[in-house]
Scaffold this motif. Structure first.
Motif, PDB file in Angstrom:
ATOM      1  N   LEU A  32      60.403  76.504  42.356  1.00  0.00           N
ATOM      2  CA  LEU A  32      59.510  75.919  41.009  1.00  0.00           C
ATOM      3  C   LEU A  32      57.972  75.468  41.266  1.00  0.00           C
ATOM      4  O   LEU A  32      57.325  75.012  40.820  1.00  0.00           O
ATOM      5  N   LEU A  33      57.795  75.488  42.729  1.00  0.00           N
ATOM      6  CA  LEU A  33      56.776  75.128  43.271  1.00  0.00           C
ATOM      7  C   LEU A  33      55.733  76.011  43.924  1.00  0.00           C
ATOM      8  O   LEU A  33      54.454  75.532  44.580  1.00  0.00           O
ATOM      9  N   GLY A  34      56.016  77.423  43.728  1.00  0.00           N
ATOM     10  CA  GLY A  34      54.910  78.331  44.313  1.00  0.00           C
ATOM     11  C   GLY A  34      53.890  78.775  43.169  1.00  0.00           C
ATOM     12  O   GLY A  34      54.334  78.280  42.014  1.00  0.00           O
ATOM     13  N   TYR A  35      52.932  79.473  43.393  1.00  0.00           N
ATOM     14  CA  TYR A  35      51.672  79.526  42.565  1.00  0.00           C
ATOM     15  C   TYR A  35      52.254  80.281  41.373  1.00  0.00           C
ATOM     16  O   TYR A  35      51.824  79.816  40.209  1.00  0.00           O
ATOM     17  N   ASP A  36      53.168  81.129  41.413  1.00  0.00           N
ATOM     18  CA  ASP A  36      53.551  82.038  40.183  1.00  0.00           C
ATOM     19  C   ASP A  36      54.587  81.265  39.167  1.00  0.00           C
ATOM     20  O   ASP A  36      54.235  81.295  38.171  1.00  0.00           O
ATOM     21  N   ALA A  37      55.344  80.377  39.993  1.00  0.00           N
ATOM     22  CA  ALA A  37      56.152  79.380  39.090  1.00  0.00           C
ATOM     23  C   ALA A  37      55.214  78.395  38.359  1.00  0.00           C
ATOM     24  O   ALA A  37      55.695  78.115  37.317  1.00  0.00           O
ATOM     25  N   LEU A  38      54.121  77.972  38.962  1.00  0.00           N
ATOM     26  CA  LEU A  38      53.373  76.947  38.436  1.00  0.00           C
ATOM     27  C   LEU A  38      52.352  77.476  37.420  1.00  0.00           C
ATOM     28  O   LEU A  38      52.358  76.631  36.412  1.00  0.00           O
ATOM     29  N   ALA A  39      51.792  78.805  37.637  1.00  0.00           N
ATOM     30  CA  ALA A  39      51.361  79.541  36.532  1.00  0.00           C
ATOM     31  C   ALA A  39      52.172  79.585  35.239  1.00  0.00           C
ATOM     32  O   ALA A  39      51.585  79.468  34.156  1.00  0.00           O
ATOM     33  N   GLU A  40      53.415  79.868  35.618  1.00  0.00           N
ATOM     34  CA  GLU A  40      54.361  80.060  34.202  1.00  0.00           C
ATOM     35  C   GLU A  40      54.517  78.683  33.738  1.00  0.00           C
ATOM     36  O   GLU A  40      54.634  78.535  32.590  1.00  0.00           O
ATOM     37  N   ALA A  41      54.909  77.683  34.508  1.00  0.00           N
ATOM     38  CA  ALA A  41      54.875  76.378  33.850  1.00  0.00           C
ATOM     39  C   ALA A  41      53.762  75.756  33.089  1.00  0.00           C
ATOM     40  O   ALA A  41      53.722  75.344  32.140  1.00  0.00           O
ATOM     41  N   ALA A  42      52.353  76.387  33.640  1.00  0.00           N
ATOM     42  CA  ALA A  42      51.309  75.955  32.959  1.00  0.00           C
ATOM     43  C   ALA A  42      51.136  76.681  31.611  1.00  0.00           C
ATOM     44  O   ALA A  42      50.654  75.910  30.560  1.00  0.00           O
ATOM     45  N   ARG A  43      51.444  78.018  31.343  1.00  0.00           N
ATOM     46  CA  ARG A  43      51.696  78.599  29.997  1.00  0.00           C
ATOM     47  C   ARG A  43      52.764  77.922  29.045  1.00  0.00           C
ATOM     48  O   ARG A  43      52.420  77.933  28.120  1.00  0.00           O
ATOM     49  N   ALA A  44      53.663  77.354  29.690  1.00  0.00           N
ATOM     50  CA  ALA A  44      54.849  76.888  28.813  1.00  0.00           C
ATOM     51  C   ALA A  44      54.400  75.425  28.300  1.00  0.00           C
ATOM     52  O   ALA A  44      55.112  74.951  27.496  1.00  0.00           O
ATOM     53  N   MET A  45      53.372  74.653  28.826  1.00  0.00           N
ATOM     54  CA  MET A  45      53.064  73.362  28.554  1.00  0.00           C
ATOM     55  C   MET A  45      52.176  73.242  27.561  1.00  0.00           C
ATOM     56  O   MET A  45      51.423  74.188  27.324  1.00  0.00           O
ATOM     57  N   PRO A  46      51.993  72.305  26.789  1.00  0.00           N
ATOM     58  CA  PRO A  46      51.088  71.791  25.795  1.00  0.00           C
ATOM     59  C   PRO A  46      49.768  72.008  26.494  1.00  0.00           C
ATOM     60  O   PRO A  46      49.625  71.392  27.701  1.00  0.00           O
ATOM     61  N   PRO A  47      48.601  72.670  25.935  1.00  0.00           N
ATOM     62  CA  PRO A  47      47.307  72.868  26.636  1.00  0.00           C
ATOM     63  C   PRO A  47      46.775  71.300  26.892  1.00  0.00           C
ATOM     64  O   PRO A  47      46.143  71.244  28.083  1.00  0.00           O
ATOM     65  N   ALA A  48      47.108  70.539  26.197  1.00  0.00           N
ATOM     66  CA  ALA A  48      46.488  69.049  26.428  1.00  0.00           C
ATOM     67  C   ALA A  48      46.995  68.403  27.801  1.00  0.00           C
ATOM     68  O   ALA A  48      46.590  67.474  28.175  1.00  0.00           O
ATOM     69  N   HIS A  49      48.323  68.889  27.952  1.00  0.00           N
ATOM     70  CA  HIS A  49      48.813  68.426  29.476  1.00  0.00           C
ATOM     71  C   HIS A  49      48.503  69.353  30.643  1.00  0.00           C
ATOM     72  O   HIS A  49      49.191  68.933  31.583  1.00  0.00           O
ATOM     73  N   VAL A  50      47.482  70.210  30.351  1.00  0.00           N
ATOM     74  CA  VAL A  50      47.161  71.117  31.745  1.00  0.00           C
ATOM     75  C   VAL A  50      45.565  70.870  31.664  1.00  0.00           C
ATOM     76  O   VAL A  50      44.888  71.352  30.726  1.00  0.00           O
ATOM     77  N   GLU A  51      45.031  70.226  32.659  1.00  0.00           N
ATOM     78  CA  GLU A  51      43.499  69.875  32.850  1.00  0.00           C
ATOM     79  C   GLU A  51      43.086  70.296  34.151  1.00  0.00           C
ATOM     80  O   GLU A  51      43.837  70.096  34.951  1.00  0.00           O
ATOM     81  N   THR A  52      41.576  70.631  34.168  1.00  0.00           N
ATOM     82  CA  THR A  52      41.047  71.082  35.231  1.00  0.00           C
ATOM     83  C   THR A  52      39.925  70.101  35.414  1.00  0.00           C
ATOM     84  O   THR A  52      39.121  70.167  34.196  1.00  0.00           O
ATOM     85  N   GLN A  84      38.289  73.257  42.639  1.00  0.00           N
ATOM     86  CA  GLN A  84      38.303  72.390  41.317  1.00  0.00           C
ATOM     87  C   GLN A  84      39.777  71.772  41.286  1.00  0.00           C
ATOM     88  O   GLN A  84      40.332  72.383  42.459  1.00  0.00           O
ATOM     89  N   TRP A  85      40.151  70.958  40.804  1.00  0.00           N
ATOM     90  CA  TRP A  85      41.329  70.305  40.442  1.00  0.00           C
ATOM     91  C   TRP A  85      42.096  70.451  39.209  1.00  0.00           C
ATOM     92  O   TRP A  85      41.625  70.345  38.203  1.00  0.00           O
ATOM     93  N   THR A  86      43.173  70.974  39.235  1.00  0.00           N
ATOM     94  CA  THR A  86      44.077  71.410  38.049  1.00  0.00           C
ATOM     95  C   THR A  86      45.557  70.245  38.317  1.00  0.00           C
ATOM     96  O   THR A  86      46.101  70.488  39.205  1.00  0.00           O
ATOM     97  N   MET A  87      45.512  69.857  37.210  1.00  0.00           N
ATOM     98  CA  MET A  87      46.855  68.971  37.078  1.00  0.00           C
ATOM     99  C   MET A  87      47.714  69.272  35.924  1.00  0.00           C
ATOM    100  O   MET A  87      47.220  69.649  34.611  1.00  0.00           O
ATOM    101  N   LEU A  88      48.858  69.696  36.081  1.00  0.00           N
ATOM    102  CA  LEU A  88      50.129  69.690  35.140  1.00  0.00           C
ATOM    103  C   LEU A  88      50.693  68.241  34.853  1.00  0.00           C
ATOM    104  O   LEU A  88      51.241  68.220  35.870  1.00  0.00           O
TER     105      LEU A  88
END
Length: 277
Positions: A32-52, A84-88
């Motif tokens: 769940l913590l590799g880059y591909d899985a995290l990119a998929e998680a970012a797509r599944a979350m509301p945009p307001a909860h993914v910030e850069t 840059q800094w990205t947070m889920l």
């Protein structure tokens, strides 16, 4: 296989909940913590909860969101190489990640439970930080364990007391959610600095101010936060302080009193319900 190294749990017990404490973990390479899985998680979350945000901010004012950049899921999938800094934020809203957070806290229950009771309001945050990214001086009014997954970073923790954190700043957080703190060069030598690499984790006490800087490689970290009955009472009591001042009574200050402010907390909850606060 345990997610937390059982041999490091007693080390945390000697520090929790008042002081930063290190543990070892086995999350490096977790599916769940590799880059591909995290990119998929970012797509599944509301945009307001993914910030850069920018990676070179020196203070809270400069820690601004990046506008017009590539979609976060694309930059995450590319390996977090941008400065840059990205947070889920609130990763627990995804069931698989919620299960991971609860499994981690379950393995730490022998430490957490006897000292502060069962964790409440469990939340998860994942940080994908480019090389050298700096997170400015701030505090979070919660308990936190940061698990370093990839890359390394320096985490500098400070006591939740003046001159690093004062009563006005605590109240501002519970009134408006403001958690960035003023930084002065005199603070540089006062923090307890921890170099965290993959497999390291650091417990951060409730409301402990801190700053974080990533190393020369992209960094991935998982932050698990929670409250307890006492920390909730502290928040309720702090919200009551403005009313106490108006009637000439002394405010509650967590830096001066460690015992739980049960009576003030109850009054604060009542005041909030009836619209006085």
């Amino acid at each position: 296989m345990s997610l937390i190294d059982p041999l490091s749990v007693p080390q945390l017990a000697a520090r929790y909940p008042r002081a930063p404490g290190r543990v070892r973990h086995t999350l490096t390479g977790h599916r769940l913590l590799g880059y591909d899985a995290l990119a998929e998680a970012a797509r599944a979350m509301p945009p307001a909860h993914v910030e850069t945000r920018v990676g070179n901010a020196v203070d809270g004012e400069g820690f601004r969101k990046v506008e017009g950049a590539a979609p976060p899921d694309e930059t995450i999938a590319a390996g977090g190489t941008l400065p840059q800094w990205t947070m889920l934020r609130y990763i627990e809203q995804l069931p698989a990640y919620r299960a991971l957070l609860m499994e981690l806290l379950g393995e730490l229950a022998p430490v957490i439970g006897p000292a502060t009771g069962a964790p409440r309001d469990v939340k998860g945050f994942i940080f994908i930080s480019g090389p050298g990214t700096h997170t400015p001086f701030h505090f979070d009014a919660e308990y936190n364990i940061l698990f370093q997954i990839a890359g390394d970073k320096i985490f500098a923790a400070y006591p939740p007391a003046p001159p690093f954190l004062d009563l006005a700043q605590r109240e501002a957080y519970h009134r408006a959610g403001e958690n960035m703190l003023d930084w002065t060069p005199d603070f540089a030598a006062a923090g307890e600095q921890h170099l965290l690499g993959p497999g390291d984790a650091l417990f951060v006490p409730h409301a402990a101010p801190h700053w974080v800087r990533a190393g020369d490689q992209p960094s991935v970290s998982l932050s698990v936060t929670w409250q307890c009955r006492t920390s909730r009472a502290v928040a309720d009591a702090l919200r009551l302080n403005p009313l106490l001042r108006r009637v000439g009574l002394p405010p509650f200050d967590p830096a001066r009193r460690r015992s739980a402010p049960w009576v003030r907390a109850a009054a604060g909850r009542v005041g909030h319900r009836v619209g006085l606060l």
